[in-house]
Design an enzyme around this catalytic site. Structure first.
Site, PDB file in Angstrom:
ATOM      1  N   ARG A  51      90.528  28.416  97.807  1.00 16.06           N
ATOM      2  CA  ARG A  51      90.719  29.464  96.789  1.00 16.06           C
ATOM      3  C   ARG A  51      91.509  30.661  97.296  1.00 16.06           C
ATOM      4  O   ARG A  51      92.017  31.445  96.514  1.00 16.06           O
ATOM      5  CB  ARG A  51      89.354  29.909  96.258  1.00 16.06           C
ATOM      6  N   ASP A  87      87.007  23.365  84.557  1.00 22.59           N
ATOM      7  CA  ASP A  87      86.235  24.430  83.917  1.00 22.59           C
ATOM      8  C   ASP A  87      86.142  24.099  82.437  1.00 22.59           C
ATOM      9  O   ASP A  87      87.007  23.406  81.896  1.00 22.59           O
ATOM     10  CB  ASP A  87      86.910  25.794  84.111  1.00 22.59           C
ATOM     11  N   TYR A 165      83.061  32.544  73.923  1.00 21.04           N
ATOM     12  CA  TYR A 165      84.126  33.138  74.740  1.00 21.04           C
ATOM     13  C   TYR A 165      85.335  33.514  73.879  1.00 21.04           C
ATOM     14  O   TYR A 165      85.937  34.576  74.048  1.00 21.04           O
ATOM     15  CB  TYR A 165      84.565  32.176  75.848  1.00 21.04           C
TER      16      TYR A 165
HETATM   17  O1  CP3 Z   1      80.948  21.852  90.779  1.00 17.05           O
HETATM   18  C1  CP3 Z   1      81.027  22.028  89.537  1.00 17.05           C
HETATM   19  O2  CP3 Z   1      80.013  22.251  88.854  1.00 17.05           O
HETATM   20  C2  CP3 Z   1      82.371  21.795  88.861  1.00 17.05           C
HETATM   21  C3  CP3 Z   1      83.062  22.888  88.436  1.00 17.05           C
HETATM   22  C4  CP3 Z   1      82.757  23.755  87.234  1.00 17.05           C
HETATM   23  C5  CP3 Z   1      83.395  25.020  87.108  1.00 17.05           C
HETATM   24  N1  CP3 Z   1      83.093  25.531  85.898  1.00 17.05           N
HETATM   25  C6  CP3 Z   1      84.299  25.609  88.108  1.00 17.05           C
HETATM   26  C7  CP3 Z   1      84.290  27.081  88.213  1.00 17.05           C
HETATM   27  C8  CP3 Z   1      81.995  23.560  86.087  1.00 17.05           C
HETATM   28  C9  CP3 Z   1      81.090  22.402  85.724  1.00 17.05           C
HETATM   29  C10 CP3 Z   1      82.215  24.694  85.239  1.00 17.05           C
HETATM   30  C11 CP3 Z   1      81.653  24.833  83.889  1.00 17.05           C
HETATM   31  C12 CP3 Z   1      81.574  26.172  83.294  1.00 17.05           C
HETATM   32  N2  CP3 Z   1      82.523  27.172  83.300  1.00 17.05           N
HETATM   33  C13 CP3 Z   1      80.512  26.614  82.489  1.00 17.05           C
HETATM   34  C14 CP3 Z   1      79.300  25.796  82.153  1.00 17.05           C
HETATM   35  C15 CP3 Z   1      78.341  25.789  83.294  1.00 17.05           C
HETATM   36  C16 CP3 Z   1      77.564  27.052  83.466  1.00 17.05           C
HETATM   37  O3  CP3 Z   1      77.618  27.604  84.564  1.00 17.05           O
HETATM   38  O4  CP3 Z   1      76.880  27.462  82.507  1.00 17.05           O
HETATM   39  C17 CP3 Z   1      80.801  27.922  82.059  1.00 17.05           C
HETATM   40  C18 CP3 Z   1      79.925  28.804  81.198  1.00 17.05           C
HETATM   41  C19 CP3 Z   1      82.076  28.255  82.566  1.00 17.05           C
HETATM   42  C20 CP3 Z   1      82.842  29.511  82.355  1.00 17.05           C
HETATM   43  C21 CP3 Z   1      83.023  30.185  83.665  1.00 17.05           C
HETATM   44  N3  CP3 Z   1      84.017  29.843  84.574  1.00 17.05           N
HETATM   45  C22 CP3 Z   1      82.212  31.175  84.277  1.00 17.05           C
HETATM   46  C23 CP3 Z   1      81.024  31.832  83.630  1.00 17.05           C
HETATM   47  C24 CP3 Z   1      82.732  31.420  85.558  1.00 17.05           C
HETATM   48  C25 CP3 Z   1      82.147  32.324  86.631  1.00 17.05           C
HETATM   49  C26 CP3 Z   1      82.929  33.506  87.019  1.00 17.05           C
HETATM   50  C27 CP3 Z   1      82.728  33.814  88.497  1.00 17.05           C
HETATM   51  O5  CP3 Z   1      83.729  33.972  89.183  1.00 17.05           O
HETATM   52  O6  CP3 Z   1      81.582  33.900  88.945  1.00 17.05           O
HETATM   53  C28 CP3 Z   1      83.859  30.578  85.714  1.00 17.05           C
HETATM   54  C29 CP3 Z   1      84.696  30.465  86.910  1.00 17.05           C
HETATM   55  C30 CP3 Z   1      84.475  29.239  87.713  1.00 17.05           C
HETATM   56  N4  CP3 Z   1      84.465  27.973  87.199  1.00 17.05           N
HETATM   57  C31 CP3 Z   1      84.283  29.166  89.120  1.00 17.05           C
HETATM   58  C32 CP3 Z   1      84.215  27.816  89.448  1.00 17.05           C
HETATM   59  C33 CP3 Z   1      84.083  27.214  90.805  1.00 17.05           C
HETATM   60  C34 CP3 Z   1      84.175  30.347  90.089  1.00 17.05           C
HETATM   61  C35 CP3 Z   1      85.382  31.130  90.287  1.00 17.05           C
HETATM   62  C36 CP3 Z   1      86.425  30.604  91.212  1.00 17.05           C
HETATM   63  O7  CP3 Z   1      86.163  29.896  92.195  1.00 17.05           O
HETATM   64  O8  CP3 Z   1      87.580  30.948  90.926  1.00 17.05           O
END
Ligand code: CP3
Length: 360
Positions: A51, A87, A165
Site C-alpha cells: 500500500r 472493495d 454510501y
Molecule cells: O480481506 C478482505 O476482507 C478483502 C478485502 C475487502 C476490502 N473491503 C478491502 C479494503 C473487503 C471484503 C471489503 C468490503 C467492504 N468495504 C465493506 C464490507 C465489509 C465491512 O467491513 O463491513 C465495506 C463497508 C467497505 C467500505 C470500506 N472500504 C470501508 C468502510 C473502508 C475502511 C476505511 C479505512 O481505511 O479504514 C474501506 C477501505 C478498505 N477496503 C481497506 C481495505 C483493505 C482499508 C484501506 C486501505 O488499505 O487502503
C-alpha cells in the site's frame, strides 16, 4: 501432528469440494473452517508495504499483484478460504460513479445521489468491460486455491449498504439522509435499490463464472434499520439477489452487523449461511436462524486486543455455543480492526484449528 499437516491430510481424503463449501452446506467435515473478514489488509506488514506504493484500486487493477495480496494471509495462517481482495465499491467505480476510497475514512462519493435524476449514473454493469481485472484475479486465484482444498470467496455490497454510501456521500453514523430518502423519496429509493440490485446480481454471477466457490453479500450497515423498515425497504431486493443466484448451487452468505432484531427476517431471504456479529451469543443467533441454515461468526474483533488467554477463552465460547454442529464457519463478527496485533490473529487461527475438533 501440526495443525497444518493435519488439515492437509483431511483435504487429501476428499479432493474436489473444499471443507469450507461442505461446511457451508452443513456437511460434517470434522472441524470448524475459519477465515477472517478483512484478512488481507492492514494487520499484515506485507500488505502495508504494497500500500505504500499502490492504492487499493490500483492493487485491484493489477491481477497478479491482487492475487498476491489476496494470498498474503494464507501464507501466514492455515485458513480455509481466501476472499478476493477488492472493495464493495468496485462495481460502482466500474459503472462510472466518481468516488475515492479514502484511507481511515472509507468511500467518499464525488456527487452523492440526492434526486431521482442522480440515479441514472448507475447504468447496468458489464463485468468483462467494467471489472475485467477482478475476473482475471478470480481465475488466477482459483487455479492456485483449488488444488490446496481452499475455497475462493467472491463478494458484493448489498443494496442498502451501497445506497447509504451513495446518498450520504461518505460513511455515516446515523444514516439520516439515507432514511430521509427511504421515507420521503420513495420513487428515488425504489429506482436506486432496483439499479443496485441489478448491478449486484450481474456482479455476483460474473464472480461465480470466474471461479468463486461461495459468495458473500455484505449488508454491513443494515442493522441501522428496525424490522419493519427492513421488510419494506430492503428485503425485497435482498431476496431478489439470492433468488437470482440460488440455482448456481454455491453457498450464499448474508452478512450484516447489529442484526439481532433482523435475523427472523433475514433467515427467509434465500441465503444458505447467515453471518452474525457478536451482539448475540452464537447459539442464540443460530436458534433464531433455525437449523436449516449455516452460521458464520462471531467473535468480537476487539477481543483480539485482549490478553491471549482471554481471547482464547472467548473463541472457545463461540466454538462451544456452536457445539460442533455442522454448518458453523468461524469468523469474527465484523472485519479485523486495522491495529490488531498480528500475533493475536495467528494465535486465534491456530487455536480454532486445534480446538474445534474437541468441541464435537
Ligand atoms: O480481506 C478482505 O476482507 C478483502 C478485502 C475487502 C476490502 N473491503 C478491502 C479494503 C473487503 C471484503 C471489503 C468490503 C467492504 N468495504 C465493506 C464490507 C465489509 C465491512 O467491513 O463491513 C465495506 C463497508 C467497505 C467500505 C470500506 N472500504 C470501508 C468502510 C473502508 C475502511 C476505511 C479505512 O481505511 O479504514 C474501506 C477501505 C478498505 N477496503 C481497506 C481495505 C483493505 C482499508 C484501506 C486501505 O488499505 O487502503
Amino acid at each position: 501432528m501440526s495443525a497444518s499437516a493435519d488439515s492437509l491430510n483431511r483435504q487429501a481424503v476428499v479432493p474436489g469440494t473444499s471443507a469450507f463449501v461442505r461446511a457451508a452446506r452443513r456437511e460434517d467435515v470434522g472441524y470448524t473452517p475459519i477465515w477472517f473478514m478483512r484478512q488481507a489488509g492492514r494487520v499484515l506488514p506485507e500488505y502495508r508495504a504494497v500500500r505504500e506504493r499502490w492504492s487499493l484500486v490500483e492493487i485491484c487493477r493489477q491481477p497478479e499483484l491482487c492475487v498476491d495480496v489476496t494470498l498474503q494471509p494464507l501464507r501466514r495462517m492455515d485458513l480455509d478460504a481466501a476472499v478476493v481482495f477488492s472493495d464493495i465499491m468496485l462495481p460502482l467505480i466500474g459503472v462510472g460513479v466518481g468516488l475515492e476510497i479514502v484511507e481511515h475514512v472509507g468511500p467518499v462519493i464525488a456527487h452523492p445521489v440526492r434526486r431521482l435524476e442522480d440515479v441514472a449514473v448507475l447504468r447496468p454493469l458489464e463485468p468483462e468491460q467494467d471489472v475485467p481485472f477482478l475476473l482475471e484475479t478470480l481465475r488466477l486465484l482459483k487455479q492456485q486455491l483449488a488444488p490446496e482444498g481452499k475455497a475462493l470467496l467472491g463478494f458484493a455490497g448489498a443494496p442498502f449498504t451501497l445506497a447509504s454510501y451513495l446518498i450520504e456521500g461518505k460513511p455515516s453514523r446515523d444514516f439520516v439522509r439515507t432514511k430521509s430518502a427511504m421515507y420521503g423519496e420513495p420513487e428515488m429509493w425504489r429506482a436506486l435499490m432496483e439499479r443496485l440490485t441489478t448491478i449486484t446480481i450481474t456482479y455476483l454471477h460474473a464472480q461465480a463464472d470466474a471461479g468463486a466457490d461461495a459468495l458473500q453479500l455484505f449488508d454491513s450497515w443494515v442493522g441501522a434499520l428496525g424490522p419493519a423498515d427492513y421488510a419494506e425497504y430492503v428485503q425485497p431486493y435482498t431476496r431478489r439477489i439470492f433468488a437470482a443466484l440460488r440455482a448456481r448451487g454455491l453457498p450464499l452468505i448474508h452478512f450484516g452487523t447489529n442484526t439481532a432484531t433482523l435475523l427472523d427476517l433475514m433467515k427467509d431471504d434465500g441465503a444458505s449461511v447467515i453471518g452474525v456479529d457478536w451482539r448475540l451469543p452464537l447459539d442464540a443467533a443460530w436458534e433464531r436462524i433455525g437449523p436449516a441454515l449455516g452460521i458464520q461468526g462471531n467473535l468480537d474483533p476487539a477481543v483480539l486486543f485482549a490478553p491471549r488467554d482471554v481471547m482464547e477463552s472467548r473463541a472457545d465460547d463461540v466454538l462451544r455455543r456452536a457445539g460442533g454442529r455442522p454448518g458453523h464457519i468461524f469468523n469474527l463478527g465484523h472485519g479485523l480492526l486495522p491495529a490488531t496485533p498480528l500475533d493475536r490473529v495467528v494465535q486465534l487461527a491456530e487455536f480454532v484449528r486445534l480446538r474445534s475438533d474437541r468441541c464435537r
